[in-house]
Design a protein around this motif. Structure first.
Motif, mmCIF file in Angstrom:
data_model
loop_
_atom_site.group_PDB
_atom_site.id
_atom_site.type_symbol
_atom_site.label_atom_id
_atom_site.label_comp_id
_atom_site.label_asym_id
_atom_site.label_seq_id
_atom_site.Cartn_x
_atom_site.Cartn_y
_atom_site.Cartn_z
ATOM 1 N N LEU A 95 0.835 -1.210 0.000
ATOM 2 C CA LEU A 95 0.000 0.000 0.000
ATOM 3 C C LEU A 95 0.864 1.253 0.000
ATOM 4 O O LEU A 95 0.563 2.221 -0.678
ATOM 5 N N ASN A 96 1.920 1.243 0.816
ATOM 6 C CA ASN A 96 2.891 2.340 0.846
ATOM 7 C C ASN A 96 4.168 1.801 1.479
ATOM 8 O O ASN A 96 4.252 0.603 1.760
ATOM 9 N N GLU A 97 5.137 2.658 1.717
ATOM 10 C CA GLU A 97 6.422 2.179 2.219
ATOM 11 C C GLU A 97 6.356 1.598 3.628
ATOM 12 O O GLU A 97 7.298 0.967 4.074
ATOM 13 N N ASN A 98 5.254 1.781 4.325
ATOM 14 C CA ASN A 98 5.107 1.257 5.684
ATOM 15 C C ASN A 98 4.037 0.179 5.808
ATOM 16 O O ASN A 98 3.839 -0.352 6.898
ATOM 17 N N THR A 99 3.305 -0.135 4.738
ATOM 18 C CA THR A 99 2.127 -0.983 4.872
ATOM 19 C C THR A 99 2.027 -2.032 3.774
ATOM 20 O O THR A 99 2.115 -1.720 2.599
ATOM 21 N N LEU A 100 1.804 -3.266 4.211
ATOM 22 C CA LEU A 100 1.472 -4.370 3.317
ATOM 23 C C LEU A 100 0.048 -4.798 3.605
ATOM 24 O O LEU A 100 -0.422 -4.713 4.743
ATOM 25 N N LEU A 101 -0.629 -5.288 2.577
ATOM 26 C CA LEU A 101 -2.009 -5.736 2.724
ATOM 27 C C LEU A 101 -2.137 -7.121 2.121
ATOM 28 O O LEU A 101 -1.751 -7.342 0.978
ATOM 29 N N ARG A 102 -2.694 -8.055 2.890
ATOM 30 C CA ARG A 102 -2.985 -9.396 2.393
ATOM 31 C C ARG A 102 -4.491 -9.479 2.191
ATOM 32 O O ARG A 102 -5.262 -9.279 3.127
ATOM 33 N N LEU A 103 -4.902 -9.750 0.973
ATOM 34 C CA LEU A 103 -6.326 -9.865 0.655
ATOM 35 C C LEU A 103 -6.665 -11.300 0.275
ATOM 36 O O LEU A 103 -5.928 -11.938 -0.475
ATOM 37 N N VAL A 104 -7.782 -11.769 0.803
ATOM 38 C CA VAL A 104 -8.330 -13.067 0.421
ATOM 39 C C VAL A 104 -9.744 -12.809 -0.067
ATOM 40 O O VAL A 104 -10.562 -12.224 0.651
ATOM 41 N N ALA A 105 -10.018 -13.237 -1.286
ATOM 42 C CA ALA A 105 -11.348 -13.054 -1.872
ATOM 43 C C ALA A 105 -12.143 -14.344 -1.721
ATOM 44 O O ALA A 105 -11.789 -15.373 -2.280
ATOM 45 N N GLU A 106 -13.197 -14.275 -0.932
ATOM 46 C CA GLU A 106 -14.124 -15.388 -0.777
ATOM 47 C C GLU A 106 -15.373 -15.071 -1.590
ATOM 48 O O GLU A 106 -15.546 -13.951 -2.075
ATOM 49 N N ARG A 107 -16.264 -16.035 -1.719
ATOM 50 C CA ARG A 107 -17.490 -15.823 -2.491
ATOM 51 C C ARG A 107 -18.341 -14.701 -1.905
ATOM 52 O O ARG A 107 -18.828 -13.833 -2.615
ATOM 53 N N SER A 108 -18.474 -14.682 -0.589
ATOM 54 C CA SER A 108 -19.367 -13.724 0.062
ATOM 55 C C SER A 108 -18.672 -12.477 0.597
ATOM 56 O O SER A 108 -19.331 -11.493 0.922
ATOM 57 N N HIS A 109 -17.361 -12.524 0.698
ATOM 58 C CA HIS A 109 -16.658 -11.435 1.381
ATOM 59 C C HIS A 109 -15.180 -11.404 1.016
ATOM 60 O O HIS A 109 -14.671 -12.308 0.352
ATOM 61 N N THR A 110 -14.521 -10.345 1.493
ATOM 62 C CA THR A 110 -13.068 -10.276 1.452
ATOM 63 C C THR A 110 -12.557 -10.236 2.887
ATOM 64 O O THR A 110 -13.228 -9.735 3.790
ATOM 65 N N PHE A 111 -11.386 -10.801 3.071
ATOM 66 C CA PHE A 111 -10.723 -10.814 4.371
ATOM 67 C C PHE A 111 -9.364 -10.150 4.167
ATOM 68 O O PHE A 111 -8.605 -10.535 3.275
ATOM 69 N N ALA A 112 -9.095 -9.109 4.953
ATOM 70 C CA ALA A 112 -7.855 -8.344 4.796
ATOM 71 C C ALA A 112 -7.036 -8.380 6.080
ATOM 72 O O ALA A 112 -7.572 -8.247 7.176
ATOM 73 N N ILE A 113 -5.731 -8.562 5.895
ATOM 74 C CA ILE A 113 -4.762 -8.437 6.981
ATOM 75 C C ILE A 113 -3.845 -7.279 6.597
ATOM 76 O O ILE A 113 -3.209 -7.312 5.549
ATOM 77 N N ARG A 114 -3.823 -6.252 7.430
ATOM 78 C CA ARG A 114 -2.993 -5.065 7.179
ATOM 79 C C ARG A 114 -1.803 -5.113 8.133
ATOM 80 O O ARG A 114 -1.978 -5.106 9.349
ATOM 81 N N LEU A 115 -0.602 -5.161 7.563
ATOM 82 C CA LEU A 115 0.642 -5.219 8.320
ATOM 83 C C LEU A 115 1.349 -3.886 8.161
ATOM 84 O O LEU A 115 1.640 -3.460 7.044
ATOM 85 N N GLN A 116 1.591 -3.210 9.293
ATOM 86 C CA GLN A 116 2.239 -1.898 9.255
ATOM 87 C C GLN A 116 3.481 -1.924 10.135
ATOM 88 O O GLN A 116 3.522 -2.641 11.140
ATOM 89 N N THR A 117 4.478 -1.128 9.749
ATOM 90 C CA THR A 117 5.672 -0.973 10.566
ATOM 91 C C THR A 117 6.002 0.503 10.658
ATOM 92 O O THR A 117 5.707 1.270 9.742
ATOM 93 N N ASP A 118 6.602 0.887 11.771
ATOM 94 C CA ASP A 118 7.002 2.284 11.924
ATOM 95 C C ASP A 118 8.475 2.465 11.610
ATOM 96 O O ASP A 118 9.015 3.550 11.741
ATOM 97 N N GLY A 119 9.115 1.384 11.204
ATOM 98 C CA GLY A 119 10.520 1.461 10.862
ATOM 99 C C GLY A 119 11.455 1.388 12.048
ATOM 100 O O GLY A 119 12.654 1.503 11.898
ATOM 101 N N ALA A 120 10.936 1.181 13.235
ATOM 102 C CA ALA A 120 11.770 1.128 14.435
ATOM 103 C C ALA A 120 11.742 -0.275 15.047
ATOM 104 O O ALA A 120 11.676 -0.436 16.247
ATOM 105 N N ARG A 121 11.756 -1.265 14.189
ATOM 106 C CA ARG A 121 11.730 -2.672 14.605
ATOM 107 C C ARG A 121 10.440 -3.033 15.341
ATOM 108 O O ARG A 121 10.423 -3.928 16.175
ATOM 109 N N SER A 122 9.381 -2.351 15.020
ATOM 110 C CA SER A 122 8.083 -2.723 15.568
ATOM 111 C C SER A 122 7.064 -2.763 14.443
ATOM 112 O O SER A 122 7.259 -2.164 13.388
#
Length: 164
Positions: A95-122
């Motif tokens: 999505l941007n330099e700090n964010t990844l998005l995992r999308l799963v497309a199901e028949r009825s819905h989407t399921f998203a996992i948003r992974l963000q980092t602040d660049g400070a090992r967290s």
């Protein structure tokens, strides 16, 4: 932003430390995820779903995920490229330099996992389910019971991220 450049931007955060060649290293995250599924059919009941997901970002825009269901069973490993599908339904994208998005497309819905980092090992992770137009309930499959199910909005019980 193209995939290799996006990976370079993501991996180039101080998340990897003062590396001279950030693309030669991997960025690794462990996600501990748990949510309650309020089933409405075939019977009303609530169950807890949980996963440990290890995400490994490699050089050249590769992504590898190791998924383990916490109630036992064998884990799955999927590999692919950022932006491309890991299988017929799931893919990771930048999505941007700090964010990844995992999308799963199901028949009825989407399921998203948003992974963000602040660049400070967290890092942090959020989960989101969205119904597709025309659906009033989520649809899925209960693997242990081997039956189709319908359920209401899941509730997150745990969403924790660790930089490995």
């Amino acid at each position: 932003m193209n995939r290799p450049l996006a990976l370079a931007a993501f991996a180039g955060l101080s998340l990897l430390g003062p590396a001279t060649d950030t693309l030669a290293q991997e960025a690794r995250f462990q996600l501990l995820l748990a949510w309650t599924v309020p089933e409405i059919a075939p019977e009303e009941r609530s169950r807890l779903a949980s996963r440990t997901l290890t995400v490994i970002l490699g050089k050249g825009g590769t992504v590898r995920e190791e998924i383990n269901r916490n109630h036992g069973g064998r884990g799955r490993v999927r590999e692919g490229a950022l932006g491309d599908g890991l299988d017929a339904r799931a893919h990771w994208k930048v999505l941007n330099e700090n964010t990844l998005l995992r999308l799963v497309a199901e028949r009825s819905h989407t399921f998203a996992i948003r992974l963000q980092t602040d660049g400070a090992r967290s890092c942090s992770v959020t989960l989101e389910w969205r119904l597709k137009p025309g659906f009033t309930a989520y649809e899925g499959w209960a693997r242990r019971r081997d039956v189709p199910i319908r359920y209401r909005q899941p509730t997150v019980q745990q969403a924790a991220c660790t930089v490995l």
